[in-house]
Design a protein around this motif. Structure first.
Motif, PDB file in Angstrom:
ATOM      1  N   PHE A   1      14.306-128.230  55.319  1.00 21.12           N
ATOM      2  CA  PHE A   1      15.504-127.195  55.285  1.00 21.12           C
ATOM      3  C   PHE A   1      15.729-126.943  56.756  1.00 21.12           C
ATOM      4  CE2 PHE A   1      14.400-122.685  57.975  1.00 21.12           C
ATOM      5  CZ  PHE A   1      14.629-121.719  56.984  1.00 21.12           C
ATOM      6  N   ILE A   2      15.215-127.410  57.308  1.00 17.53           N
ATOM      7  CA  ILE A   2      15.646-127.800  58.666  1.00 17.53           C
ATOM      8  C   ILE A   2      17.055-128.487  59.292  1.00 17.53           C
ATOM      9  CG2 ILE A   2      15.192-129.505  61.148  1.00 17.53           C
ATOM     10  CD1 ILE A   2      12.114-128.613  60.749  1.00 17.53           C
ATOM     11  N   ASN A   3      16.830-129.557  57.845  1.00 18.28           N
ATOM     12  CA  ASN A   3      17.946-129.769  57.998  1.00 18.28           C
ATOM     13  C   ASN A   3      19.404-129.347  57.712  1.00 18.28           C
ATOM     14  OD1 ASN A   3      19.240-132.819  58.453  1.00 18.28           O
ATOM     15  ND2 ASN A   3      20.343-132.135  56.468  1.00 18.28           N
ATOM     16  N   ARG A   4      18.861-128.222  56.846  1.00 19.55           N
ATOM     17  CA  ARG A   4      19.683-126.939  55.986  1.00 19.55           C
ATOM     18  C   ARG A   4      20.329-126.711  57.536  1.00 19.55           C
ATOM     19  NH1 ARG A   4      21.087-123.898  50.037  1.00 19.55           N
ATOM     20  NH2 ARG A   4      22.828-122.477  50.894  1.00 19.55           N
ATOM     21  N   PHE A   5      19.672-125.585  57.898  1.00 22.47           N
ATOM     22  CA  PHE A   5      20.362-124.492  58.883  1.00 22.47           C
ATOM     23  C   PHE A   5      20.045-125.099  60.293  1.00 22.47           C
ATOM     24  CE2 PHE A   5      18.766-122.496  54.872  1.00 22.47           C
ATOM     25  CZ  PHE A   5      19.778-122.144  54.767  1.00 22.47           C
ATOM     26  N   ASP A   6      20.734-126.511  60.681  1.00 18.02           N
ATOM     27  CA  ASP A   6      20.357-127.172  61.440  1.00 18.02           C
ATOM     28  C   ASP A   6      20.826-126.376  62.961  1.00 18.02           C
ATOM     29  OD1 ASP A   6      23.195-127.470  61.935  1.00 18.02           O
ATOM     30  OD2 ASP A   6      22.892-128.973  60.684  1.00 18.02           O
ATOM     31  N   ILE A   7      21.371-124.755  62.856  1.00 18.31           N
ATOM     32  CA  ILE A   7      21.056-124.226  64.624  1.00 18.31           C
ATOM     33  C   ILE A   7      20.261-123.379  64.415  1.00 18.31           C
ATOM     34  CG2 ILE A   7      22.080-122.566  63.060  1.00 18.31           C
ATOM     35  CD1 ILE A   7      24.266-122.361  65.210  1.00 18.31           C
TER      36      ILE A   7
END
Length: 323
Positions: free
Chosen positions: A178-184
């Motif tokens: 999740f952190i990686n996909r929505f990294d903004i």
């Protein structure tokens, strides 16, 4: 019409890094290897936020400064540098020590606040860097040009992908995905919290002379940009400037100045000789602050099983130094 469609896709990928790209590649294809030279062309639309963060630093001339803002700027630089060097690099990329899932998540969040993309993206590219160091498939080798290795490589389409095939040990954690996909998301929340903290201080502690805009500008934008370029020097300068103790297949160097700037990452030739060590300053005189902090964290059980440098590698280094 195609230009508008391409812009729309790139804007979406500012927020969802695994959204379908304009050429129709979906998330299942994100692990593809280098797809040719077209994949190394700069995608100017995709990197607009990167330039925006740099331009926003100019706000220091309008918001002023305060001791609180400067101290927080330095503190967040060093805290997030540690999260990048010790966890994004030594833990996620090389698994050079162990920790539990809670602390893994905590330092993934702190590292993500540095706006250097997600931990899985970072680890996947770094693992491939070690596999192909300074070869054709190494995206950030200085052999492709100094500035390309420093900032150019992550502006191309090939660099945007997270190759999940090389990080299967990490991809099993949904919170990291999740952190990686929505990294903004985490950088946005971090920046917002800093602004709100500054407003709180501005209203309730006006004697400090600190404002929300100061905290946002100095502690997020300035600190983030300086941190980013300090990190980037390991890709660029540490493969061109310094001494080579070990005859590795790449052009890695040891550099004291960069080791001090990056909490120990400057002992890069050491690192390329034995990448899975938690310690990159192999000898007592090689300052490695990230390792010292990790060692102290191991005393209280936050991390454990720090991988040492084998005696045979230490002897090899001493023999090489004696030549």
């Amino acid at each position: 019409m195609n230009a508008i469609k391409q812009l729309g896709h790139n804007v979406i990928r500012w927020f969802d890094s695994e959204a379908e790209s304009v050429n129709g590649l979906d998330a299942d294809n994100r692990g593809a290897q280098v797809a040719g030279r077209d994949g190394r062309s700069v995608n100017w639309q995709r990197i607009i936020p990167f330039f925006a963060v740099h331009l926003t630093c100019l706000c220091v001339f309008f918001v002023g400064w305060s001791p609180v803002a400067i101290i927080m700027c330095l503190a967040m630089f060093w805290l997030r540098m540690f999260a990048i060097t010790a966890f994004y690099h030594r833990y996620f990329s090389h698994r050079s020590f162990k920790t539990n899932r809670f602390w893994q998540f905590v330092f993934a969040v702190i590292g993500a606040s540095a706006a250097q993309r997600g931990p899985l993206w970072w680890a996947s590219h770094h693992r491939k860097h070690h596999k192909h160091a300074d070869e054709e498939n190494d995206l950030h080798s200085p052999k492709n040009g100094f500035w390309w290795s420093h900032v150019g490589w992550f502006t191309c389409e090939d660099a945007f992908k997270t190759d999940y095939s090389v990080i299967k040990d990490l991809a099993k954690f949904p919170e990291l995905r999740f952190i990686n996909r929505f990294d903004i998301l985490i950088p946005f929340l971090f920046a917002t919290s800093l602004f709100l903290l500054g407003k709180f201080l501005e209203i309730y502690y006006p004697a400090l002379g600190t404002t929300g805009w100061q905290m946002l500008t100095w502690v997020f934008f300035v600190s983030t940009v300086v941190l980013a370029h300090a990190t980037f020097t390991i890709n660029s300068l540490c493969h061109t400037w310094g001494k080579r103790r070990f005859d590795t297949k790449d052009d890695s160097r040891n550099n004291l100045f960069l080791a001090l700037l990056t909490l120990g990452e400057g002992w890069h030739n050491n690192h390329h000789r034995f990448a899975v060590s938690a310690r990159q300053g192999f000898y007592w005189w090689e300052i490695d602050i990230s390792y010292y902090v990790l060692k102290m964290m191991s005393w209280v059980g936050i991390v454990h099983d720090l991988h040492p440098v084998p005696n045979r590698v230490l002897k090899e280094g001493r023999d090489n130094d004696a030549k």
